[in-house]
Structure formats: C-alpha cells, structure tokens
Design a protein around this motif. Sequence first.
Motif, mmCIF file in Angstrom:
data_model
loop_
_atom_site.group_PDB
_atom_site.id
_atom_site.type_symbol
_atom_site.label_atom_id
_atom_site.label_comp_id
_atom_site.label_asym_id
_atom_site.label_seq_id
_atom_site.Cartn_x
_atom_site.Cartn_y
_atom_site.Cartn_z
ATOM 1 N N VAL A 199 2.364 8.991 -4.329
ATOM 2 C CA VAL A 199 3.136 9.744 -3.339
ATOM 3 C C VAL A 199 3.589 8.728 -2.303
ATOM 4 C CG1 VAL A 199 3.023 11.545 -1.575
ATOM 5 C CG2 VAL A 199 1.723 11.783 -3.706
ATOM 6 N N ASN A 200 4.870 8.767 -1.918
ATOM 7 C CA ASN A 200 5.271 7.707 -0.992
ATOM 8 C C ASN A 200 4.674 7.914 0.393
ATOM 9 O OD1 ASN A 200 7.110 9.634 -0.108
ATOM 10 N ND2 ASN A 200 8.772 8.190 0.150
ATOM 11 N N GLY A 201 4.408 6.775 1.039
ATOM 12 C CA GLY A 201 3.722 6.829 2.319
ATOM 13 C C GLY A 201 2.211 6.828 2.173
ATOM 14 N N ASP B 211 -13.749 6.674 7.414
ATOM 15 C CA ASP B 211 -12.432 6.818 8.026
ATOM 16 C C ASP B 211 -11.471 7.489 7.030
ATOM 17 O OD1 ASP B 211 -10.008 6.535 9.198
ATOM 18 O OD2 ASP B 211 -9.986 4.333 9.209
ATOM 19 N N PRO B 212 -10.909 8.662 7.415
ATOM 20 C CA PRO B 212 -10.044 9.384 6.474
ATOM 21 C C PRO B 212 -8.839 8.554 6.021
ATOM 22 C CG PRO B 212 -10.147 10.509 8.623
ATOM 23 C CD PRO B 212 -11.059 9.343 8.690
ATOM 24 N N LYS B 213 -8.331 7.694 6.907
ATOM 25 C CA LYS B 213 -7.189 6.865 6.548
ATOM 26 C C LYS B 213 -7.589 5.862 5.459
ATOM 27 C CE LYS B 213 -3.626 4.126 8.747
ATOM 28 N NZ LYS B 213 -3.437 3.161 9.819
ATOM 29 N N GLN B 214 -8.774 5.275 5.655
ATOM 30 C CA GLN B 214 -9.264 4.323 4.651
ATOM 31 C C GLN B 214 -9.535 5.021 3.329
ATOM 32 O OE1 GLN B 214 -12.592 1.977 6.098
ATOM 33 N NE2 GLN B 214 -11.158 0.401 6.844
ATOM 34 N N ARG B 215 -10.059 6.243 3.424
ATOM 35 C CA ARG B 215 -10.336 6.996 2.187
ATOM 36 C C ARG B 215 -9.063 7.155 1.371
ATOM 37 N NH1 ARG B 215 -14.382 11.803 4.339
ATOM 38 N NH2 ARG B 215 -16.290 10.575 4.200
ATOM 39 N N GLN B 216 -7.963 7.379 2.066
ATOM 40 C CA GLN B 216 -6.673 7.544 1.376
ATOM 41 C C GLN B 216 -6.186 6.209 0.806
ATOM 42 O OE1 GLN B 216 -4.730 10.017 0.390
ATOM 43 N NE2 GLN B 216 -3.313 8.455 -0.377
ATOM 44 N N ILE C 266 10.600 8.933 3.422
ATOM 45 C CA ILE C 266 9.593 8.015 3.942
ATOM 46 C C ILE C 266 8.175 8.451 3.557
ATOM 47 C CG2 ILE C 266 8.606 7.007 6.059
ATOM 48 C CD1 ILE C 266 11.385 5.926 5.266
ATOM 49 N N GLN C 267 7.919 9.737 3.544
ATOM 50 C CA GLN C 267 6.555 10.171 3.268
ATOM 51 C C GLN C 267 6.545 11.493 2.506
ATOM 52 O OE1 GLN C 267 3.901 11.163 6.595
ATOM 53 N NE2 GLN C 267 2.616 9.481 5.920
ATOM 54 N N GLY C 268 5.729 11.543 1.469
ATOM 55 C CA GLY C 268 5.450 12.829 0.850
ATOM 56 C C GLY C 268 6.083 13.088 -0.502
ATOM 57 N N LEU C 269 7.079 12.321 -0.873
ATOM 58 C CA LEU C 269 7.733 12.571 -2.161
ATOM 59 C C LEU C 269 7.197 11.607 -3.230
ATOM 60 C CD1 LEU C 269 11.481 13.349 -1.327
ATOM 61 C CD2 LEU C 269 9.638 14.929 -1.875
ATOM 62 N N PRO C 270 7.420 11.964 -4.496
ATOM 63 C CA PRO C 270 6.906 11.118 -5.569
ATOM 64 C C PRO C 270 7.568 9.739 -5.596
ATOM 65 C CG PRO C 270 7.746 13.200 -6.439
ATOM 66 C CD PRO C 270 8.107 13.144 -5.003
ATOM 67 N N THR C 271 6.772 8.749 -5.942
ATOM 68 C CA THR C 271 7.308 7.408 -6.113
ATOM 69 C C THR C 271 6.565 6.744 -7.271
ATOM 70 O OG1 THR C 271 7.596 5.266 -5.044
ATOM 71 C CG2 THR C 271 5.750 6.583 -4.295
ATOM 72 N N TRP C 272 7.270 5.900 -7.998
ATOM 73 C CA TRP C 272 6.643 5.215 -9.132
ATOM 74 C C TRP C 272 6.842 3.724 -8.997
ATOM 75 C CZ3 TRP C 272 9.523 9.634 -9.553
ATOM 76 C CH2 TRP C 272 8.890 10.761 -10.115
ATOM 77 N N SER D 185 0.356 2.953 -1.405
ATOM 78 C CA SER D 185 0.205 2.428 -2.762
ATOM 79 C C SER D 185 1.015 1.154 -2.977
ATOM 80 C CB SER D 185 0.651 3.482 -3.768
ATOM 81 O OG SER D 185 1.997 3.877 -3.501
ATOM 82 N N ALA D 186 2.093 1.002 -2.196
ATOM 83 C CA ALA D 186 3.031 -0.093 -2.472
ATOM 84 C C ALA D 186 2.345 -1.458 -2.451
ATOM 85 C CB ALA D 186 4.188 -0.063 -1.477
ATOM 86 N N SER D 187 1.495 -1.692 -1.450
ATOM 87 C CA SER D 187 0.911 -3.031 -1.366
ATOM 88 C C SER D 187 -0.096 -3.242 -2.486
ATOM 89 C CB SER D 187 0.309 -3.272 0.013
ATOM 90 O OG SER D 187 -0.845 -2.489 0.185
ATOM 91 N N ALA D 188 -0.856 -2.186 -2.848
ATOM 92 C CA ALA D 188 -1.809 -2.330 -3.951
ATOM 93 C C ALA D 188 -1.068 -2.627 -5.253
ATOM 94 C CB ALA D 188 -2.643 -1.062 -4.092
ATOM 95 N N ASN D 189 0.030 -1.897 -5.461
ATOM 96 C CA ASN D 189 0.761 -2.058 -6.707
ATOM 97 C C ASN D 189 1.417 -3.433 -6.815
ATOM 98 O OD1 ASN D 189 0.005 0.534 -7.211
ATOM 99 N ND2 ASN D 189 1.999 1.448 -6.735
ATOM 100 N N SER D 190 1.966 -3.903 -5.693
ATOM 101 C CA SER D 190 2.595 -5.213 -5.794
ATOM 102 C C SER D 190 1.545 -6.318 -5.927
ATOM 103 C CB SER D 190 3.564 -5.470 -4.639
ATOM 104 O OG SER D 190 2.870 -5.430 -3.437
ATOM 105 N N MET D 191 0.347 -6.025 -5.408
ATOM 106 C CA MET D 191 -0.755 -6.970 -5.601
ATOM 107 C C MET D 191 -1.103 -7.077 -7.085
ATOM 108 S SD MET D 191 -4.295 -6.977 -3.433
ATOM 109 C CE MET D 191 -3.714 -6.248 -1.924
ATOM 110 N N PHE D 192 -1.020 -5.942 -7.752
ATOM 111 C CA PHE D 192 -1.287 -5.931 -9.197
ATOM 112 C C PHE D 192 -0.292 -6.845 -9.909
ATOM 113 C CE2 PHE D 192 -0.333 -4.390 -13.429
ATOM 114 C CZ PHE D 192 -1.599 -4.231 -14.005
ATOM 115 N N ALA D 193 0.991 -6.662 -9.589
ATOM 116 C CA ALA D 193 2.027 -7.458 -10.242
ATOM 117 C C ALA D 193 1.830 -8.942 -9.953
ATOM 118 C CB ALA D 193 3.406 -7.007 -9.765
#
Lengths: 351, 607
Positions: B14-16, B128-133, B47-53, B19-27
């Motif tokens: 979900v955007n926002g 921390d709820p933010k960290q949990r996410q 910016i936030q809430g919609l699907p992203t791949w 995930s972006a930094s984790a995913n680019s770290m993978f690449a």
Amino acid sequence: MTFVKKPEIHHPLLTVNELGLKRRDYEGLVSTLCAGCGHDSVSAAIIQACSELSLPPHRFAKLSGIGCSSKTPSYFLSNSHGFNSVHGRMPSVATGANIANRDLIYIGVSGDGDSASIGLGQFAHAVRRKINMLYIVDNNGTYGLTKGQFSATNDYGSTSKRGVPNLYSPIDLVCMALQIGASFVARSFSGDKKQLVPLIKAALLHNGFSFIDIISPCVMFNNHDGSTKSYGHVRDHSAPIVDADFVAPHEEIEVDYAPGSTETIDMPDGSRLRLRKLEDSYNPKNRVDALAYVQRALDEGDVVTGLLYVEEDPADLHEVLETPEVPLSALTESDLCPGSETLDSINASFR
Amino acid sequence: MTKYNDFVIRFANVNGSGSASANSMFAKALFRMGVPVATRNIFPSNIQGLPTWFEVRATEKGYFGRREDVDIMVAMNAETYEEDVECLASGGYLVYDNTRPRPRTLERQDVVDVGIPITKLILPEFSDPKQRQLFKNIVYLGALSALLNIDFKVLTGMVSMQYKGKDALIQPNIHAMEIGRNYAFKYLDCPFEFQVRYSELAKDKILVDGNESAALGAIYGGATFCAWYPITPSTSVAEAFEKHAQKLRVDEDTGTKKYAVIQSEDELAALGMVIGAGWNGARAFTATSGPGISLMNEFLGLAYFAEIPAVLFDIQRVGPSTGMPTRTQQSDLLSVAFASHGDTRHPMLFPSTPKECFDFAADAFDIAERIQSPVVVMSDLELGMNELTSDQFEWEDIRKYDRGKVLTADDLDQVEDYGRYVDVDSDGIGYRTLPGTHPSKGSFFTRGTSRDEYAVYTEAPDAYSQNMDRLNRKWETIRALLPRSEVSSASYRAGIMYYGTTATPMSESLALLDDYGIELDTLRIRAFPIGHEVREFIAQHSIVFLVEQNRDAQMKTLIVNDLELNADQICSILYYGGMSISADFIVSEVLNYYEQNKVPRLKEVSS
C-alpha cells in the motif's frame, strides 16, 4: 514593426553625454504606430533617460510580448538586442535572459492586454522573483492591434469607442505589484515627460524589480469621452503624489521646496533620487500605506501618479539564487564540467 | 531445478507504508552481489493508501524487460490480493502475511504457499505503532534473504549505510530483518528454487534511473539553468539536477552557485525562461511530460522560428489529457515533432538506457547550440523513474562544449555585413550574436514574425519562403548531425525496428523468437529526423516490424513522412496499456503476424 531607418541628421548644437554619444545613438527605427500614440512618447522618454544617464546602448536587452506596446522596443536603442517574444510571456523570457547574464540592463515593455490579461500570471511571478529589470506597461485600456476591444485595465463603466460600457472590474497592476512585493512601483502618464523621464532613470538604476504603469492613450480606439484612459481624462484626474527628481552624481540638489516634504535616496552609482512628496502624510517607503492610498484613490476615480513605492535596499533574484558575479553565460567547461575523476566517484555511488 | 539469478519478484504494497525503501534495498542487495537487475515501480497517482507494486527482475542474460507473470509474489496488500495471486506463474511462490486467515477461494494449487505471520512476529518485538508498520517490510526482506539465499551481510551492510548517522535506527532494522530470516530458516523450506548467487556480470555496472542520469548529463553538458514545473514523471530530472549541482557546482572559495534552478509558475514560463537564457548565451533546459509539452507549444514554435537553442526532456507518460500520470507510454512523438502552429519541426533523441540518458543529455546541449533550435530528449516513465542496471557513465576530459556559431566582438570587427539569418555556410545555420557583445555591430531584433536575412521585419513573400526553405536545409544538416540508428544485420528477410524503451525487452524477444524459427535483423532508432539508414533497412527487408508504445504508430508516421517512404512493409506492433512493453507481447504479435500472413517460420536468408 518598421524597417524604415531614421535619417542620420544631427543638429549641430546637440550635446553629447559622458560616453560621447548623442541622443541619436539611443534612438531606434521610425515608429509605425499611429500619429499621437502615447507609446511613442514613452519610447522618447526611454531614449532621453538612457542617454542622460550615459548608459552604453549595447548593454541593454529589450524584451516585449505582443501588441502595440510590444512593438516599441524597435523604436529605441538600435544598438542593443531586442526580443519580441510571444503574447503575455515576456516576463519569463526576461527572467531567463536575466539569469543567464546579470550584467546587462533589462527593459521589458508590455501592454495592458499583454500583462493584465494573457500574461497576468507571468507578470505576477516576475514581480515575486525580484528580477532586476525595468518593467513598463504602456497602459491604454484597449486592444489596439485587434481594433479596440476592452482590456482588463479598463475602469468599470468606462465605454468603448462605440459607447458600449465595460461591465467588469479593472485589474490595477500597480496595486498588484505593490501587493506582491515589487521594490519600485510608479505610475505615470505618457503625456507627462517631466514626471516620466526621472522615473525611468531611477527605475533603471534601481537594483531590483522596477515597475512603471504608464497611462498611454490610444488615439484610435480609446481616446473618446467615455474612456478613462484618454488624454483628457488622465489630465483631469491625474493626481501626482510623489515626484522623483533624478540627481546625477556630483550634481547639486536645488532647494526649492519646503523642507520635510522631500526625501533623498542614494542610488548604487552615486546618484541620488529626490522624492518630492506633494502630500505630506504620504510615505513612499511604506508598502501598506502606498497600497491603501492608491486603492482608495482608484475608488474615487483618481489616478495617483509618481513614485508610489520604493525600497531603499532592494534584493534581486541573483542574490536569492546566490549566483556568481560572472554571468552564467560566461562560464566555461572548467567552471561547469566536474570531469572524469568526479564521474568515477559518481559511478561508485550507484553501486 | 534451481534457477540462479533468473526470476521476477513482485512486492504488492500500500503506498505510504514505507515499503519503497525496503524494496529498493532488496534490488540493491542483488545488484551488489553482482546480479544484473531491472526494477519497476508500478504506482498510483496518490500519496497514501492506494495499491502500489514494486518489481525486481534478476537476469543473468540481460533480459531487463517486464514479464507478464511473476515467479515470486510478496502479497502485502489485502485489497489487491486476488489479482496478485492470479499473476503468479505456475510453480511460483506466494509470500504473504498469514497472521490472519485469508479467503480459501484465493488459493492456488499450482503455486507454493509461503505464509509468514509477519504482524504476529512484530507485535511482541516493537511497541511503536509506526515501527510495527514499517518493519513489516523489513521482516519480509529478512525472510527473503533466507528463502532466496541472499548474502545477509550485504543487507545488513546496506542498513548500516542507509542509516549512517542515525545509529539508533540500525539495530532495530537489523533485528526486524533477523526476525524474518530466523523464522524462514526455522519454519519454511529454504531456499526456493529461485536463488541468488554471486555473479561478476554487474561488477562494472551501475544501478540508476534515467532521470538522475539525464540530470547528471545536463551537469556534465554545461547546463547552468533549469526552469521547470513539477509534473510526474519528469520531476526527478530537475530535482536531481539541483541535488547534484549543490555538490558539483558550488564555488569552493566564494560559495556561489554556478547554476540556477527556478520552479516556474507553469510549463509555459519554464520554456520561456529557457528560451530567454538560450538567447542570452547560457545552456538551459526544462524537464516535463506530455501535458507540459502541450503548454509549451507556442514557445517551441517561437524558438524554432527565432532559432534559439533550448533543451527539453520529455519524460513521457500516458495521455491524452491527464491520462495515466504514473504509467508509461511513447505517445508524445507527434506532438513534440511538430509542436506549435505553422510549419515547425523539432529534433528528438531517444535514449534507451540510463547511460544513454546521460550521454544524450550532455550531447543535447551541444546539438541545440550547434543547430540553434530546441532539442527534445524523449525518455519515458519506464526509463526515467526505474532503476536499471546500466553501463557506467563516461566522460572524456578533453571534450569541449560546442557552442555553435556565435560571433564574438573580435569576430564582428572582421565582419563587414552582418546578417543574423544569412546562410553563409550553406548549411541553413546562420551566425548568432549574443546581447551586449559589441557597441555598434551585431545587434538585431529577435522576433516570431517574418523577417529577412538581416532580421529586419518584412512580410515580403519571397523573404518568408526563402527563410522557410533555409530552415529545411537546416533540417538536413540536423539529420546528418544526430546519432544514427544502431543496426544489426545478418541479411534476414525480416527486420524489427524499435526505439527508446521498446529496446528493453528486445534481446529477450529475439531469443524467444529464435526458438520459434524466426530470426530478425534489428534497428534501433536513436533520433528524429530519421537517418537514411532507416530507409536502407526498410528497403532491405520484406517485412519490417516497428515496435512502439502508443496507439497510433507515431514513429511510423514520422518515418513515412520524414523519409517520404511507402509504408507497405512496415508492420506495427503497438502496446499502449501503460505498463512497459514485454517480450511476451512482442513475441506473440510477431507470431500472430507470421500465422495470419502464412509466412513460413524458417530461418531464411534473403537472396
């Protein structure tokens, strides 16, 4: 846009300026505007101001949009480059030109259609960017080249040549310029050379955005009884509030006014600008007061003229951008290209 | 059978959600292990809430194009779960958070279920709820390191580097990664059939997107001024220019900036500023996308007619109108080529790789000043915004900028009769003077209205026609100046032409077609006006496929019109759905053509 060259005739008694140049050296081609057009008086005032300031003609850059006003850069300063751009977009072209070379003197000439309608956005943004330039609007309240349609600076209720009243509120570019933050704001009348020439001189030396709204009647389409931009109307309703005297370096200031009603502003080149306030309470260094005064006068149908607002220590865009003293256009490979060794480390950063 | 360094993994998020930094770290981890990768960020205009791949393709063969299916799906978005499960290739792996039960109807028998209780694992470890996410993403990253055999040291090293200076963040990130990794080792079948192993293939490569590459090219190419208006997907060109200029163009002694960036009020103003600067002798550019090009039309016509250098980057997206702002297309060719009213034509460059974005960006400034006209670098969202394995950037230190025909004051003293538009060299290009050059010579009036060779206003028919004819001569000069197409020919009877990002899936397409007994010569167009080698290539082949990512075969129109060709042999393969074109699509279109036209699929050699 004329292609007629002026005859090279000089009166033997004509003087030369500090550069050894004659008035003729600041002129342009013969105007093709209508006889009696206010714009030609503005061009003449520009020529006089530039010549009297002894500024080198080739160090100017003249820019304009589209319309009668925008033709006028052909009619002054033949030895400088001119750019007749597209309708309402002179401010952006002037911005880019100024960013590229901060060393030239920029004069933008626009009209009320060019700046208050199609180019209102660009006008506003040029003001807020503090481009170091003289921005003149030859304001005649009409679309001359397309034969007399209303422009956005027309007063509510003023009529067209055919007697049709204007049903929409006017845009006052002076109020806009004041509100958005121009550091030099003046209004004048093409028929008042005595007021206009010193204003142009001061504006040219002002190191920031200088705006002069010049009521410049259109003799063909907007010089009739119902018009508020006619020669007659402006003469009757013009209310000078602050006259500017331009005092060249080493020149004495003549004291012929009551003390307290004048103020002197030092210009970057050593010259001084003496403001003669025609109303004691007016403060041309206070933006809020100036705006209130001009707005109130407009509501009462008066056209306040003169140097309405000036900032003594203005900033220009290059200070904001922190660009070097050398024009960006003069920088070369050694200034601009980081080279292969740096590129190696850039490559490494992408691994 | 284990497949090394050859798979597509897609992360559905979900955007926002961070995930972006984790995913680019993978690449990046794969890339640092030497594996060539292509990434694709498929994101909404939101910016936030919609699907992203986010998709990563690992490929030893250099098959960087998009594939229609995926081998590993990390399904983290309940909203898109159904379609995410659907796009898995048979035999693929479905990684998902099984903390909560999922609908049985969405189970597939032909894929491997890899449930990880991500939410549950995180709950007791972080308060921390933010960290949990945020750490959900890091947990699956850790699990994937075990499942795909990614060197854990590479990942932890990247975390340490990313949070350098914010040391408090390093340990929790690594801890979250270990949670996922340990869970995988303990409870899952590690590793998958798809695995990562160290390779040498990407050793001398870089992983970078086209927009940042173009921005660096502009810096190396001597651009001093960028005027721009924010618009996806071009924004990062201007932002990267400013970011790098802040490091590379600040005078060490005075602290002054040898560049200027203006975020303008709209695209009209952006190009107006670029033209003003170009007129005045500075190298200036703007970056935009289709809607911006539409707005810049009038100014493009002025610059063409007034003959002022300008560089534009058009990072194309899906039109018309707002279209799909976060999807890719090559659909601005016609609107750029002929932008503005009247008879106008503008040269375009078509980069295919980040390296070429860098090269063409730098070259564009030389070309624009040489030809005194706008040059448009035609990239797109696919190339501009996705990190791709690329050759390194290169620069010859002896290289000098070509400032074109500009007369200095000394030059003017030698000239008796200066005319701005006089075709002295018969190449259609006159000599410019810059404002302020000479006290009495060389000044002229630039205008969009008709003028004679001396820049004097005229409406004389002959003067107008002659000027337009000269601009035609200039067009031929431009044709000879621009980069030629890349041709690979073994004299097969059929050929395939492509440009920009349609080149990305081409090597894979050719290999797949070869398996079907179809061999094709190739030509990659790199510029408009179209080089004569394109004419030859078309003449040499009885079938010529032309692959484009637009509905109307815009490049075909350009070729046919610019070279005055008969288009009979040209068979368009057109994809315009907004994703990047895949080898699967190209192959199936070519096969269809062969089938429908009963062309024998033999490896025939033309006579």
